[in-house]
Every structure is written in structure tokens, then in C-alpha cells.
Design an enzyme around this catalytic site. Structure first.
Site, PDB file in Angstrom:
ATOM      1  N   SER A  59      -1.103 -11.850  -5.471  1.00  0.00           N
ATOM      2  CA  SER A  59      -0.395 -10.523  -5.342  1.00  0.00           C
ATOM      3  C   SER A  59       0.504 -10.795  -4.054  1.00  0.00           C
ATOM      4  CB  SER A  59      -1.230  -9.336  -5.259  1.00  0.00           C
ATOM      5  OG  SER A  59      -0.615  -8.350  -5.785  1.00  0.00           O
ATOM      6  N   LEU A  60       0.674  -9.497  -3.274  1.00  0.00           N
ATOM      7  CA  LEU A  60       1.222  -9.575  -1.901  1.00  0.00           C
ATOM      8  C   LEU A  60       1.039 -10.622  -1.147  1.00  0.00           C
ATOM      9  CD1 LEU A  60       3.098  -8.211   0.016  1.00  0.00           C
ATOM     10  CD2 LEU A  60       1.142  -7.080   0.852  1.00  0.00           C
ATOM     11  N   PHE A 121      -4.690   2.511  -8.597  1.00  0.00           N
ATOM     12  CA  PHE A 121      -4.061   1.011  -8.398  1.00  0.00           C
ATOM     13  C   PHE A 121      -4.974  -0.239  -9.132  1.00  0.00           C
ATOM     14  CE2 PHE A 121      -2.790  -2.775  -5.957  1.00  0.00           C
ATOM     15  CZ  PHE A 121      -1.734  -2.951  -6.645  1.00  0.00           C
ATOM     16  N   LEU A 122      -6.245   0.257  -8.635  1.00  0.00           N
ATOM     17  CA  LEU A 122      -7.398  -0.946  -9.188  1.00  0.00           C
ATOM     18  C   LEU A 122      -7.612  -0.700 -10.513  1.00  0.00           C
ATOM     19  CD1 LEU A 122     -10.423  -0.335  -6.264  1.00  0.00           C
ATOM     20  CD2 LEU A 122      -8.272  -2.082  -6.281  1.00  0.00           C
ATOM     21  N   ALA A 123      -7.662   0.608 -11.097  1.00  0.00           N
ATOM     22  CA  ALA A 123      -7.681   0.873 -12.608  1.00  0.00           C
ATOM     23  C   ALA A 123      -6.311   0.142 -13.252  1.00  0.00           C
ATOM     24  CB  ALA A 123      -7.565   2.279 -12.835  1.00  0.00           C
ATOM     25  N   GLN A 125      -4.938  -2.754 -12.277  1.00  0.00           N
ATOM     26  CA  GLN A 125      -5.077  -4.126 -12.380  1.00  0.00           C
ATOM     27  C   GLN A 125      -5.962  -4.574 -13.606  1.00  0.00           C
ATOM     28  OE1 GLN A 125      -5.717  -5.756  -8.516  1.00  0.00           O
ATOM     29  NE2 GLN A 125      -5.309  -3.826  -7.210  1.00  0.00           N
ATOM     30  N   ASP A 185      -1.905  -8.984 -17.468  1.00  0.00           N
ATOM     31  CA  ASP A 185      -1.518  -8.577 -16.095  1.00  0.00           C
ATOM     32  C   ASP A 185      -0.399  -7.418 -16.448  1.00  0.00           C
ATOM     33  OD1 ASP A 185      -0.882  -7.874 -13.707  1.00  0.00           O
ATOM     34  OD2 ASP A 185      -1.116 -10.060 -12.898  1.00  0.00           O
ATOM     35  N   HIS A 213      -4.837  -8.490 -13.356  1.00  0.00           N
ATOM     36  CA  HIS A 213      -4.054  -8.900 -12.053  1.00  0.00           C
ATOM     37  C   HIS A 213      -5.096  -9.779 -11.110  1.00  0.00           C
ATOM     38  CE1 HIS A 213      -0.997  -8.803  -9.324  1.00  0.00           C
ATOM     39  NE2 HIS A 213      -1.536  -7.931  -8.508  1.00  0.00           N
TER      40      HIS A 213
END
Length: 220
Positions: A59-60, A121-123, A125, A185, A213
Site C-alpha cells: 500500500s503506502l 479503513f480496516l473494514a 480493506q 481490493d 487490500h
């Protein structure tokens, strides 16, 4: 996220591989460190590398590893890019990405409630994936183990994801590249694979079926 998230993968590596897991400035064990730009992140990572290595980024972290390969090519033997993109945000000539408003919404939410925003955010992913609950538990475990990242780091990361465009750098890569994508993703659309095959014809592109993700957790 922090480097503890890689533990399930590390347990599967053969003994002859010597992995070095890094927390970026502001995250995990480097919570007191500070970096604001992609270049600063890349130079930090390069400074920790004692010799030429295969660099894995998620990711980042994938943007960071790509920047390391472009800024310090002598230190990178190969890249493994996991659920990442050279440009995360859509443009007229770049549809295999997400709408920039997603990052704007996360920035607004962070101002109000960091903990709630990270859970959202986790959800995102793991949404619609085949192993969503197991993957979500692994993501949450790594946060619980080393704590939430610094708020400055979160805002800096969002800005980097929103503003960075390393598409032109792909042709300048001097090392082999493996690119791993999840076909479910929500942040890095699997359609990126077709674009990469054109722009990086020598790349080894892998697609994890049913993964979101975090394919290294759902399909280690």
C-alpha cells in the site's frame, strides 16, 4: 499499519532469508520519528538498508519502496509491490484507481475521531473478500500490539497517497518487479494489472483470487 502485520508471512519464509521489517516514521516503534514527504520516507528506508536487498512494500509502503528503487537504485535488487499503485487517485487517463474524494473523506473523519476512522479503513480493506473476518483480526492485532500511529503520520500518509504520481518512473526501474494484487481490493482496483502489463511488460504480475487490500494476510 506497523511492521507487526507481516508476522504471519515471516513465519513462512525459509531459513536462508534474513528479513528486516521496518516501521515508517510515525508508526509502530518509530512513533516519535517524523517524515512528511515521500522522499523523506524513501531516504529513511534507504538509510536502514545495509546492502542491496529485495524490497517488499504494501500500500503506502509500496509507494515508498518504489521511490527507494528510483532514488537509490543501487540498494534495490528487486521489488515486490503488494496491493499498491504508482498513482492511487483517478485521473482522466488513469481509471484503475479510486476517487480522490475517498482520501478527502478520510482526512475529514480523522479530524473528528482517529480510532473510528481507522476501524472504517480496516473494514474497507477486507470488504467483500473471502476471508474478511480473519484478515480483519490480523490487521487489528498489529495495531493493538504497537498502538495507533501518530496523527501527523496519518495526515502525511493521506497526502502522499492523494498527491503522488510515479507512473513515469516505472520505465526507469532497473530491477525485477513482482506486483501482487487482490481481485476484490476496494483501494487498488484489480484493473491496474492490465495497465501494468503495458507499462511494465517484464513485470511478474500476480492476482490473488478472493483477496482484498491485504493479500499477504488472506493468502500468505
Amino acid at each position: 499499519m506497523n511492521s507487526a502485520v507481516w508476522r504471519p508471512c515471516l513465519a513462512r519464509l525459509p531459513d536462508w532469508i534474513n528479513p528486516l521489517c521496518l516501521d515508517l516514521p510515525g508508526y509502530g516503534e518509530q512513533g516519535d520519528a517524523r517524515a512528511d514527504t515521500l522522499e523523506q520516507y524513501a531516504d529513511y528506508v534507504a538509510g536502514t538498508m545495509t546492502g542491496p536487498s529485495v524490497l517488499v512494500g504494501w500500500s503506502l509502503g509500496g509507494l515508498v519502496s518504489l521511490a527507494v528503487a528510483l532514488r537509490h537504485p543501487g540498494k534495490v535488487l528487486g521489488l515486490v509491490q503488494v496491493a499498491t499503485s504508482p498513482k492511487f487517485v483517478q485521473a482522466e487517463d488513469w481509471r484503475a484507481a479510486i476517487d480522490g474524494e475517498v482520501f478527502d473523506q478520510f482526512a475529514v473523519s480523522l479530524e473528528k475521531d482517529i480510532g473510528k476512522t481507522i476501524k472504517r479503513f480496516l473494514a474497507l480493506q477486507v470488504r467483500a473478500t473471502d476471508t474478511s473476518m480473519r484478515t480483519l483480526r490480523e490487521l487489528q492485532r498489529s495495531i493493538d500490539e504497537r498502538g495507533l500511529p501518530a496523527s501527523d503520520a496519518l495526515f502525511a500518509g493521506l497526502k502522499i497517497l492523494s498527491d503522488t504520481d510515479l507512473r513515469e518512473g516505472l520505465q526507469a526501474l532497473a530491477c525485477p518487479v513482482t506486483w501482487v494484487l487482490g481481485d476484490k481490493d476496494m483501494l487498488v482496483p484489480v484493473g491496474l494489472a492490465d495497465v501494468l502489463r503495458t507499462r511494465l511488460p517484464g513485470a511478474d504480475i500476480r492476482i490473488a483470487a478472493g483477496a482484498g487490500h491485504a493479500p499477504f494476510l488472506s493468502d500468505p
